[in-house]
Write a protein that holds these residues in place. Structure first.
Motif, mmCIF file in Angstrom:
data_model
loop_
_atom_site.group_PDB
_atom_site.id
_atom_site.type_symbol
_atom_site.label_atom_id
_atom_site.label_comp_id
_atom_site.label_asym_id
_atom_site.label_seq_id
_atom_site.Cartn_x
_atom_site.Cartn_y
_atom_site.Cartn_z
ATOM 1 N N ILE A 165 1.233 -0.918 0.346
ATOM 2 C CA ILE A 165 -0.051 -0.318 -0.017
ATOM 3 C C ILE A 165 0.799 1.081 0.024
ATOM 4 O O ILE A 165 1.643 1.062 1.184
ATOM 5 C CB ILE A 165 -0.670 -0.410 1.373
ATOM 6 N N GLU A 166 0.592 2.204 -0.902
ATOM 7 C CA GLU A 166 1.531 3.158 -1.158
ATOM 8 C C GLU A 166 0.638 4.579 -0.161
ATOM 9 O O GLU A 166 -0.428 5.103 -0.709
ATOM 10 C CB GLU A 166 1.578 3.262 -2.600
ATOM 11 N N ALA A 167 1.296 4.656 0.673
ATOM 12 C CA ALA A 167 0.223 6.518 0.825
ATOM 13 C C ALA A 167 1.653 6.981 1.057
ATOM 14 O O ALA A 167 2.650 7.828 1.338
ATOM 15 C CB ALA A 167 -0.034 5.782 2.291
ATOM 16 N N ARG A 168 1.107 8.558 1.942
ATOM 17 C CA ARG A 168 1.690 9.564 1.879
ATOM 18 C C ARG A 168 2.212 9.471 3.349
ATOM 19 O O ARG A 168 2.769 10.070 4.193
ATOM 20 C CB ARG A 168 1.074 10.601 2.381
ATOM 21 N N LEU A 169 1.126 9.076 4.291
ATOM 22 C CA LEU A 169 1.533 8.549 5.719
ATOM 23 C C LEU A 169 1.368 7.775 6.225
ATOM 24 O O LEU A 169 0.164 7.252 6.264
ATOM 25 C CB LEU A 169 0.690 10.032 6.691
ATOM 26 N N VAL A 170 1.999 7.437 7.681
ATOM 27 C CA VAL A 170 1.554 6.234 8.095
ATOM 28 C C VAL A 170 1.301 6.713 10.138
ATOM 29 O O VAL A 170 2.347 7.488 10.431
ATOM 30 C CB VAL A 170 2.438 5.381 8.412
ATOM 31 N N ILE A 171 -0.104 6.709 10.851
ATOM 32 C CA ILE A 171 -0.139 6.614 11.696
ATOM 33 C C ILE A 171 0.235 5.698 12.593
ATOM 34 O O ILE A 171 -0.850 4.389 12.035
ATOM 35 C CB ILE A 171 -1.585 7.358 11.827
ATOM 36 N N GLY A 172 0.859 5.557 13.317
ATOM 37 C CA GLY A 172 1.547 4.172 14.350
ATOM 38 C C GLY A 172 -0.260 4.505 14.726
ATOM 39 O O GLY A 172 0.344 4.796 16.100
ATOM 40 N N ALA A 173 -0.705 3.290 15.437
ATOM 41 C CA ALA A 173 -1.960 3.621 16.403
ATOM 42 C C ALA A 173 -1.876 1.709 17.458
ATOM 43 O O ALA A 173 -3.033 1.734 17.404
ATOM 44 C CB ALA A 173 -3.343 3.680 16.178
ATOM 45 N N ASP A 174 -0.278 1.740 17.093
ATOM 46 C CA ASP A 174 -0.633 0.333 17.270
ATOM 47 C C ASP A 174 0.301 -0.019 18.833
ATOM 48 O O ASP A 174 0.927 -1.827 19.244
ATOM 49 C CB ASP A 174 0.382 -0.181 16.353
ATOM 50 N N GLY A 175 0.335 0.391 19.692
ATOM 51 C CA GLY A 175 0.749 0.276 21.549
ATOM 52 C C GLY A 175 1.658 0.338 21.946
ATOM 53 O O GLY A 175 2.587 0.604 21.090
ATOM 54 N N ALA A 176 2.229 -0.089 23.179
ATOM 55 C CA ALA A 176 3.088 0.558 23.278
ATOM 56 C C ALA A 176 4.477 -0.327 22.936
ATOM 57 O O ALA A 176 5.233 -0.209 23.484
ATOM 58 C CB ALA A 176 2.978 -0.550 24.720
ATOM 59 N N ASP A 177 4.228 -1.768 22.342
ATOM 60 C CA ASP A 177 5.385 -1.978 21.289
ATOM 61 C C ASP A 177 5.204 -1.460 19.725
ATOM 62 O O ASP A 177 5.173 -3.002 18.720
ATOM 63 C CB ASP A 177 5.562 -3.440 21.639
ATOM 64 N N SER A 178 4.971 -0.871 20.056
ATOM 65 C CA SER A 178 4.664 -0.275 18.179
ATOM 66 C C SER A 178 5.755 -1.195 17.770
ATOM 67 O O SER A 178 7.205 -0.594 17.571
ATOM 68 C CB SER A 178 4.473 1.142 18.416
ATOM 69 N N TRP A 179 5.312 -1.584 16.022
ATOM 70 C CA TRP A 179 5.740 -1.616 14.745
ATOM 71 C C TRP A 179 6.075 -0.726 13.975
ATOM 72 O O TRP A 179 7.307 -0.723 13.768
ATOM 73 C CB TRP A 179 4.798 -2.860 15.202
ATOM 74 N N VAL A 180 5.136 0.602 13.907
ATOM 75 C CA VAL A 180 5.505 1.866 13.419
ATOM 76 C C VAL A 180 6.571 2.349 14.385
ATOM 77 O O VAL A 180 7.404 2.669 13.441
ATOM 78 C CB VAL A 180 4.546 2.386 13.185
ATOM 79 N N ARG A 181 6.615 2.818 15.349
ATOM 80 C CA ARG A 181 7.756 2.813 15.701
ATOM 81 C C ARG A 181 8.912 2.804 15.409
ATOM 82 O O ARG A 181 10.073 2.938 15.805
ATOM 83 C CB ARG A 181 7.590 3.646 17.412
ATOM 84 N N ARG A 182 8.904 1.111 15.963
ATOM 85 C CA ARG A 182 10.343 0.758 15.433
ATOM 86 C C ARG A 182 11.181 1.063 14.046
ATOM 87 O O ARG A 182 11.734 0.961 13.986
ATOM 88 C CB ARG A 182 10.536 -1.112 15.863
ATOM 89 N N GLN A 183 10.165 0.206 13.160
ATOM 90 C CA GLN A 183 10.545 0.813 11.451
ATOM 91 C C GLN A 183 10.658 2.718 11.068
ATOM 92 O O GLN A 183 12.084 2.378 10.499
ATOM 93 C CB GLN A 183 9.314 0.322 10.337
ATOM 94 N N ALA A 184 10.352 3.028 12.020
ATOM 95 C CA ALA A 184 10.580 4.484 12.021
ATOM 96 C C ALA A 184 11.595 4.780 12.871
ATOM 97 O O ALA A 184 12.440 6.152 12.433
ATOM 98 C CB ALA A 184 9.219 5.464 12.193
ATOM 99 N N ASP A 185 12.170 3.742 13.433
ATOM 100 C CA ASP A 185 13.664 4.196 14.062
ATOM 101 C C ASP A 185 13.106 4.913 14.996
ATOM 102 O O ASP A 185 14.535 6.214 15.506
ATOM 103 C CB ASP A 185 14.878 4.554 12.891
ATOM 104 N N ILE A 186 12.023 5.461 15.577
ATOM 105 C CA ILE A 186 12.232 6.429 16.703
ATOM 106 C C ILE A 186 12.429 5.849 18.501
ATOM 107 O O ILE A 186 12.291 4.702 18.755
ATOM 108 C CB ILE A 186 10.517 6.953 17.074
ATOM 109 N N GLY A 187 13.523 6.619 18.398
ATOM 110 C CA GLY A 187 14.163 6.294 20.168
ATOM 111 C C GLY A 187 12.994 6.526 21.645
ATOM 112 O O GLY A 187 11.697 7.109 20.809
ATOM 113 N N VAL A 188 12.847 5.319 21.805
ATOM 114 C CA VAL A 188 12.224 5.556 22.695
ATOM 115 C C VAL A 188 13.190 4.866 24.746
ATOM 116 O O VAL A 188 13.831 3.973 24.203
ATOM 117 C CB VAL A 188 11.148 3.878 22.814
#
Length: 406
Positions: A165-188
């Motif tokens: 799926i191609e998109a302009r924006l991904v919103i991570g609403a996938d919980g405390a162990d967020s897969w989106v957050r890991r893929q985006a390499d956002i530190g925690v």
């Protein structure tokens, strides 16, 4: 582009985010790991004396009036069965000396209620119902993300099974162990409280009079939240070992333990749902946004539940992010990093202050150093005596959640 925005996560905050984007004119794809119910059926309407073990949902949320207004705007709140919703008109918080307390009153604040207690199951169904048939929404369920690749003007989200799926924006609403957050390499940064929240529902001998009770104890924080009729929901945040012990008790033994811990405030208790336990931790993210990525809900922050703020913070994320995307003006690209930074700037301070307050309270009331007990009980008494401070706390609660004791 297959869509403008992909929302990953089908929990309360993810569903609310997909719904809140409806007026924005953006095409939305919702990635939900849960299978749709084969035949969605309404929850049974419960009489006040209902005691069925299967009748109540043990997981409940304290929804602030501000977020109830948001859910009304989304067409969710009016569809709730209000025979299953209780309002909180008063809150009593007690120290561990049996005498210190602080009282919050909706009446004194000139409001009808401080919060609403809603079962998680009912709120989930109401959100799903509001999304049914939403124009511009592609709801994929069950579906799991497998890979996320960035290009200059888009992201490509691959699902398990091979679809992309191609998109302009991904919103991570996938919980405390967020897969989106890991893929985006956002530190925690994470900290375990070495505690669990034990939840269960009880029938009480005495009427709760729409009062939420909370006791700060040596073994954790115990709260009893009002449910319709003479029923209450227990949330006991306590040490892992104690939580494991509580979860293994039989119905009569657990009811007796809760009665003793709350000093018989509501008389004899009878358990009506089996106990569940959830691990507690503090999660702080280094950033709420990254190029073509925004985080909301537990993916963006996890706090101690003693203030009832978790899902309320998430719903405020939803409101602010949807507003930024809806009012983006001449910025055509909804994934533009500088546009997303508006959302981060709007949320960063509120989230940081709530994390600081709840973490500080959790540490203060779990400390066993000599003199700390006297200090925290004195703080309760002092706050209760200063009307302007209590008013400020209630005003904040009306927006985000239950009052937080300083």
């Amino acid at each position: 582009m297959d869509c403008d925005v992909v929302v990953v996560g089908g929990g309360l905050v993810g569903l609310a985010q997909a719904r809140a984007l409806a007026p924005s004119g953006l095409a939305v794809t919702l990635i939900d790991s849960a299978s749709p119910p084969p035949e969605p059926s309404p929850l049974p309407s419960l009489a006040p004396e209902e005691e069925s073990v299967g009748g109540w949902d043990a997981r409940v949320y304290a929804i602030s009036p501000g977020n109830a207004a948001l859910l009304s705007e989304l067409g969710v709140w009016p569809s709730l069965d209000f025979s299953r919703v209780a309002s909180v008109e008063r809150m009593e918080v007690y120290g561990d000396d049996g005498a210190s307390r602080i009282v919050f009153s909706a009446y004194e604040a000139g409001r009808a209620e401080l919060a609403f207690i809603v079962e998680g199951r009912q709120l989930q169904r109401a959100l799903e119902s509001a999304l049914a048939g939403q124009a511009g929404l592609d709801w994929r369920r069950p579906a799991l993300p497998a890979d996320l690749v960035w290009a200059s003007d888009r992201v490509v989200l691959s699902l398990e099974g091979g679809e992309a799926i191609e998109a302009r924006l991904v919103i991570g609403a996938d919980g405390a162990d967020s897969w989106v957050r890991r893929q985006a390499d956002i530190g925690v940064s994470e900290k375990s409280y070495r505690q669990r929240a034990v939840v269960a529902n009880f029938r009480c001998e005495r009427p709760h009079r729409n009062t939420a009770f909370q006791w700060f104890r040596d073994d954790g924080v115990l709260a009893l939240l009002p449910l319709p009729g003479n029923h209450v929901s227990l949330v006991w945040s306590t040490w892992d070992e104690h939580a494991a012990e509580l979860a293994c008790l039989g119905p009569e033994a657990l009811a007796g333990r809760v009665e003793q811990a709350c000093r018989g405030a509501l008389g004899q208790l009878a358990q009506v749902t089996p106990p569940l336990a959830f691990p507690l931790r503090l999660v702080k993210v280094k950033a709420l946004v990254a190029p073509r990525v925004a985080l909301v809900g537990d993916a963006a922050h996890v706090i101690h539940p003693l203030a009832g703020q978790g899902v309320n913070l998430g719903f405020q994320d939803v409101r602010l992010l949807a507003g930024v995307l809806r009012e983006r003006g001449p910025v055509a690209d909804c994934g533009d990093y500088f546009l997303l930074r508006r959302y981060e700037r709007a949320r960063r301070e509120d989230v940081a202050l709530m994390q600081l307050a709840t973490d500080g309270l959790a540490r203060l009331f779990s400390a066993r150093t000599c003199g700390v007990g006297w200090l925290r009980n004195a703080g309760l008494r002092l706050t209760n005596a200063i009307a302007p401070v209590k008013t400020l706390l209630v005003q904040h609660a009306l927006k985000d959640g239950c009052p937080t004791v300083p």
